[in-house]
Write an enzyme that holds these catalytic residues in place. Sequence first.
Site, PDB file in Angstrom:
ATOM      1  N   LYS A 205      22.747 -10.015  -3.335  1.00 37.69           N
ATOM      2  CA  LYS A 205      23.350  -9.590  -2.221  1.00 37.69           C
ATOM      3  C   LYS A 205      23.621 -10.813  -1.268  1.00 37.69           C
ATOM      4  O   LYS A 205      23.065 -11.801  -1.404  1.00 37.69           O
ATOM      5  CB  LYS A 205      22.308  -8.655  -1.373  1.00 37.69           C
ATOM      6  CG  LYS A 205      22.330  -7.329  -1.925  1.00 37.69           C
ATOM      7  CD  LYS A 205      21.580  -6.141  -1.204  1.00 37.69           C
ATOM      8  CE  LYS A 205      21.719  -4.805  -1.931  1.00 37.69           C
ATOM      9  NZ  LYS A 205      20.792  -3.767  -1.631  1.00 37.69           N
ATOM     10  N   ARG A 245      15.686  -3.382  -8.066  1.00 41.22           N
ATOM     11  CA  ARG A 245      16.732  -2.934  -8.664  1.00 41.22           C
ATOM     12  C   ARG A 245      17.675  -4.044  -9.059  1.00 41.22           C
ATOM     13  O   ARG A 245      17.993  -4.848  -7.909  1.00 41.22           O
ATOM     14  CB  ARG A 245      17.350  -1.771  -7.870  1.00 41.22           C
ATOM     15  CG  ARG A 245      18.602  -1.184  -7.991  1.00 41.22           C
ATOM     16  CD  ARG A 245      19.211  -0.334  -7.036  1.00 41.22           C
ATOM     17  NE  ARG A 245      20.658   0.228  -7.069  1.00 41.22           N
ATOM     18  CZ  ARG A 245      21.856  -0.658  -6.942  1.00 41.22           C
ATOM     19  NH1 ARG A 245      21.726  -1.696  -6.294  1.00 41.22           N
ATOM     20  NH2 ARG A 245      22.918   0.012  -7.196  1.00 41.22           N
TER      21      ARG A 245
HETATM   22  N1  PMM Z   1      21.748  -1.418  -2.799  1.00 39.64           N
HETATM   23  C1  PMM Z   1      22.908  -0.966  -3.438  1.00 39.64           C
HETATM   24  C2  PMM Z   1      23.179   0.427  -3.874  1.00 39.64           C
HETATM   25  N2  PMM Z   1      22.226   1.206  -4.410  1.00 39.64           N
HETATM   26  N3  PMM Z   1      19.817   1.571  -3.902  1.00 39.64           N
HETATM   27  C3  PMM Z   1      18.668   1.350  -3.500  1.00 39.64           C
HETATM   28  N4  PMM Z   1      17.713   2.012  -3.519  1.00 39.64           N
HETATM   29  N5  PMM Z   1      18.395   0.352  -2.766  1.00 39.64           N
HETATM   30  C4  PMM Z   1      19.359  -0.878  -2.563  1.00 39.64           C
HETATM   31  O1  PMM Z   1      18.956  -1.960  -1.958  1.00 39.64           O
HETATM   32  C5  PMM Z   1      20.767  -0.511  -3.154  1.00 39.64           C
HETATM   33  C6  PMM Z   1      20.895   0.755  -3.686  1.00 39.64           C
HETATM   34  C7  PMM Z   1      24.380  -1.908  -3.031  1.00 39.64           C
HETATM   35  O2  PMM Z   1      24.038  -2.791  -4.178  1.00 39.64           O
HETATM   36  P1  PMM Z   1      25.302  -2.997  -5.456  1.00 39.64           P
HETATM   37  O3  PMM Z   1      26.595  -2.823  -4.882  1.00 39.64           O
HETATM   38  O4  PMM Z   1      24.744  -3.881  -6.095  1.00 39.64           O
HETATM   39  O5  PMM Z   1      24.984  -1.560  -6.158  1.00 39.64           O
END
Ligand code: PMM
Length: 266
Positions: A205, A245
């Site tokens: 991020k 994640r």
């Molecule tokens: N961040 C993203 C998408 N989904 N779900 C959860 N549970 N926690 C998060 O911090 C989260 C998520 C955005 O990041 P990406 O674009 O790398 O998927």
Amino acid sequence: MLGILNVTPDSFSDGGRYEDRDAAVAHGVAMHEAGADLVDVGGESTRPGAQRVAAEEETRRVLPVVTALAAAGVALSIDTTRARVAAAAIAAGASVVNDVSGGLADPDMARMVADAGVPWILMHWRGPSSRMQQLADYDDVVRDVCSELRARVDAAIAAGVEPGRLVIDPGLGFAKDAGHNWALLAHVDALLALGLPVLLGASRKTFLATLPVDPARTSRPPDEREHATAAISAIAAAAGVWGVRVHDVAPTVDAVRVAGAIRAAG
Ligand code: PMM
């Protein structure tokens, strides 16, 4: 640990890489083989400023990938804020709902999750990605995020979801600036004190682009934030979180093993 599979043209780190169904499935299988407990399939970007896609388009992106990965024996979560997309993904083989809105975006989500009897990841969220950075206003970010998450948990239980199926997530980067994210990481204990499993999503991020203690203040593109991501995975695992994640599974597998080895030796 959740391995991230964004089947989108525009996610901030891996957008466009897995739009092709075969490439997405191959990457999901690879993350599974590398040790991901769940492959988290998403069809709508939540990067800051992102506009929404229609539910039909979101379903069209994720369903073939969920179906193929489930057939390959890969355990899956579906990253969506929409009950109908989640329901279709569960019918196709997903076993966990990962809802970045914590149930706020779709009033039908809680009922659907309760009826399906699946685990539900409730993330802290204050509003859609198109305007979330304007909502990053807190008295005390740790206290406010904990109390807003508590309210989402109470709402989920009131809608009939079993408490034992809930996971909470502070939503790093969602209506949060870099200082907010670091404060939440410094106070994982406050999140754990809510008494539910905690998931953290720091992977690649923006707040990892410049590390506060790096004198050179080098700005790293998403692909070069992996070492910082793995460091957070190790620290989070040592602190006792339920999961992280991540995009790159292998470094986090080792980070979690290191934390486990130190705990076992202690
Ligand atoms: N961040 C993203 C998408 N989904 N779900 C959860 N549970 N926690 C998060 O911090 C989260 C998520 C955005 O990041 P990406 O674009 O790398 O998927």
